[in-house]
Write an enzyme that holds these catalytic residues in place. Structure first.
Site, mmCIF file in Angstrom:
data_model
loop_
_atom_site.group_PDB
_atom_site.id
_atom_site.type_symbol
_atom_site.label_atom_id
_atom_site.label_comp_id
_atom_site.label_asym_id
_atom_site.label_seq_id
_atom_site.Cartn_x
_atom_site.Cartn_y
_atom_site.Cartn_z
ATOM 1 N N LYS A 180 0.863 -1.188 0.000
ATOM 2 C CA LYS A 180 0.000 0.000 0.000
ATOM 3 C C LYS A 180 0.893 1.229 0.000
ATOM 4 C CE LYS A 180 -3.562 2.483 2.491
ATOM 5 N NZ LYS A 180 -4.643 2.405 3.485
ATOM 6 N N ARG A 212 -10.838 9.896 2.052
ATOM 7 C CA ARG A 212 -10.699 10.578 3.345
ATOM 8 C C ARG A 212 -11.820 11.597 3.537
ATOM 9 N NH1 ARG A 212 -4.045 11.170 3.095
ATOM 10 N NH2 ARG A 212 -3.625 8.916 3.073
ATOM 11 N N TYR A 247 -14.964 1.015 -6.908
ATOM 12 C CA TYR A 247 -16.217 1.767 -6.781
ATOM 13 C C TYR A 247 -17.036 1.677 -8.061
ATOM 14 C CZ TYR A 247 -13.537 3.433 -2.833
ATOM 15 O OH TYR A 247 -12.775 3.469 -1.695
ATOM 16 N N LYS A 285 -2.200 -1.506 -3.833
ATOM 17 C CA LYS A 285 -3.065 -0.331 -3.770
ATOM 18 C C LYS A 285 -2.216 0.934 -3.873
ATOM 19 C CE LYS A 285 -6.133 1.881 -0.520
ATOM 20 N NZ LYS A 285 -6.560 1.940 0.847
ATOM 21 N N GLU A 326 7.532 -6.675 1.118
ATOM 22 C CA GLU A 326 6.352 -6.481 1.976
ATOM 23 C C GLU A 326 5.353 -7.635 1.798
ATOM 24 O OE1 GLU A 326 5.290 -4.454 4.203
ATOM 25 O OE2 GLU A 326 6.503 -2.642 4.095
ATOM 26 N N SER A 329 -10.274 5.595 -4.533
ATOM 27 C CA SER A 329 -11.238 6.693 -4.681
ATOM 28 C C SER A 329 -10.794 7.762 -5.686
ATOM 29 C CB SER A 329 -11.503 7.325 -3.324
ATOM 30 O OG SER A 329 -10.299 7.804 -2.750
ATOM 31 N N LYS A 376 1.270 10.010 5.766
ATOM 32 C CA LYS A 376 1.390 8.615 6.189
ATOM 33 C C LYS A 376 2.667 7.957 5.661
ATOM 34 C CE LYS A 376 -3.599 8.009 6.793
ATOM 35 N NZ LYS A 376 -4.764 7.099 6.607
HETATM 36 C C1 PBG Z 1 -7.121 3.727 5.574
HETATM 37 C C2 PBG Z 1 -7.584 3.424 4.218
HETATM 38 C C3 PBG Z 1 -7.466 4.306 3.150
HETATM 39 C C4 PBG Z 1 -8.069 3.709 2.059
HETATM 40 C C5 PBG Z 1 -8.531 2.456 2.463
HETATM 41 N N1 PBG Z 1 -8.212 2.289 3.806
HETATM 42 C C6 PBG Z 1 -6.909 5.684 3.116
HETATM 43 C C7 PBG Z 1 -5.607 5.947 3.696
HETATM 44 O O1 PBG Z 1 -4.749 5.079 3.836
HETATM 45 O O2 PBG Z 1 -5.420 7.105 4.052
HETATM 46 C C8 PBG Z 1 -8.171 4.356 0.726
HETATM 47 C C9 PBG Z 1 -9.170 3.841 -0.223
HETATM 48 C C10 PBG Z 1 -9.500 4.741 -1.336
HETATM 49 O O3 PBG Z 1 -8.900 5.822 -1.551
HETATM 50 O O4 PBG Z 1 -10.424 4.381 -2.084
HETATM 51 N N2 PBG Z 1 -6.872 2.724 6.450
#
Ligand code: PBG
Length: 329
Positions: A196, A206, A319, A254, A239, A280, A223
């Protein structure tokens, strides 16, 4: 005599093309992300995600039935936590009567066969919007793992089939797998967000959960100390292999489109299913371009999903799942 091969022969008609087609999309490919809120009769559109909604539990029921009737058989649940229930340690996440726990039961009540996956992460519950507990300005790894394992267990107890830790702490899969085994939840799967990346494509998500890192002194603003550097490729393999060693049943890459090289790399070295999360921001980009009339929404959507499949995805959290499946039928 030239050419000896005419590749266009196999592209002459749709029947011919379908005969030689290497990849295809079906409802079986999808995981449907779902956003849930407290309240009644709520189905509210997310501003940066046109035609995507947050549901209250009563409204969730009809949605689940519709997904099942379309052939969509797995959902990934996310909850929007009321501000007054947020803290630094995720206490509310362990509440057996919490929103997530009730959401799991609601889905299983209306559709027992639906595969329920849950987001296991602190950020929606964190007043700082981080995936880890903060001590002296640091996101602390091991105490966060203790929490995450308990959160995974709580979801399993509520009836989740697969728990999906999305935090990127080191060692959280082993912590979660060990606790699940100890407590007898040996059939609960773990889908690990293994590779990720610290991506700017998570913005609309968010917004959906009101979970962005807060802007406070002494709190990390991003992050990057736990999610991966977008510059790295080899590290994604490290990982992912580590998560498999620790007991992950499914691994994930991701975001999706910008990271398809990673998907292919991982597909070639692992022997477990590989999930891809088309996030998203990817959704929002296409919606916006289509709204302006600059891209053909459906055609681009199908091409993107197919590309993720072709790169090596076993399953895709998207989505667009409903839109794609409607278009297929
Ligand atoms: C957080 C989490 C995120 C997403 C899924 N779980 C956002 C982040 O890590 O800040 C993002 C999913 C998306 O953007 O569709 N645990």
């Amino acid at each position: 005599m030239y050419p000896l091969r005419r590749n266009r022969r196999l592209r002459t008609t749709e029947a011919m093309r379908s005969l030689v087609r290497e990849n295809s999309i079906s409802p079986n490919d999808f995981i449907v992300p779902i956003f849930i809120v407290e309240g009644k009769s709520i189905k509210e559109e997310i501003a940066s995600m046109p035609n995507y909604y947050r549901y209250s539990l009563d409204m969730l029921k009809a949605e689940i039935k519709e997904l099942w009737s379309l052939g969509l058989k797995s959902v990934l649940l996310f909850v929007k936590v009321p501000e007054n229930l947020k803290d630094n340690a995720g206490k509310e996440a362990l509440n057996p009567e919490g929103l997530m726990q009730r959401a799991i039961k609601t889905v299983k009540d209306v559709c027992p066969e639906m595969i329920v996956m849950t987001d296991v992460a602190l950020d929606p519950y964190s007043k700082y919007g981080h995936d880890g507990i903060i001590q002296n300005g640091e996101i602390v790894n091991d105490p966060t793992n203790v929490f995450l394992a308990k959160m995974g267990l709580s979801h399993a107890q509520a009836g989740a089939d697969i728990v999906a830790p999305s935090d990127m702490m080191d060692g959280r899969i082993l912590a979660m797998r060990s606790l699940l085994e100890e407590e007898g939840y040996y059939n609960t799967g773990i889908m690990s967000y293994s590779a990720k990346y610290a991506s700017a494509f998570y913005g609309p998500f968010r917004d959906a959960l009101d979970s962005a890192p807060v802007d406070l002194q002494n709190i990390p603003k991003d992050k990057k100390s736990y999610q991966m550097d977008p510059a790295n490729r080899e590290e994604a393999i490290k990982e992912t292999l580590m998560d498999i060693d620790e007991g992950a049943d499914i691994v994930m890459v991701k975001p999706g489109l910008c990271y398809l090289d990673i998907v292919r790399d991982i597909r070639e070295v692992v022997d477990v299913p590989v999930a891809v999360y088309q996030v998203s921001g990817e959704y929002a980009m296409l919606k916006a371009a289509a709204e302006k009339g600059w891209l053909n929404h459906d055609a681009v959507m199908m091409e993107q999903i197919l590309s993720i499949k072709r790169a090596g995805a076993t399953m895709i959290a998207s989505y667009f799942a409903k839109d794609v499946v409607k278009l297929l039928s």
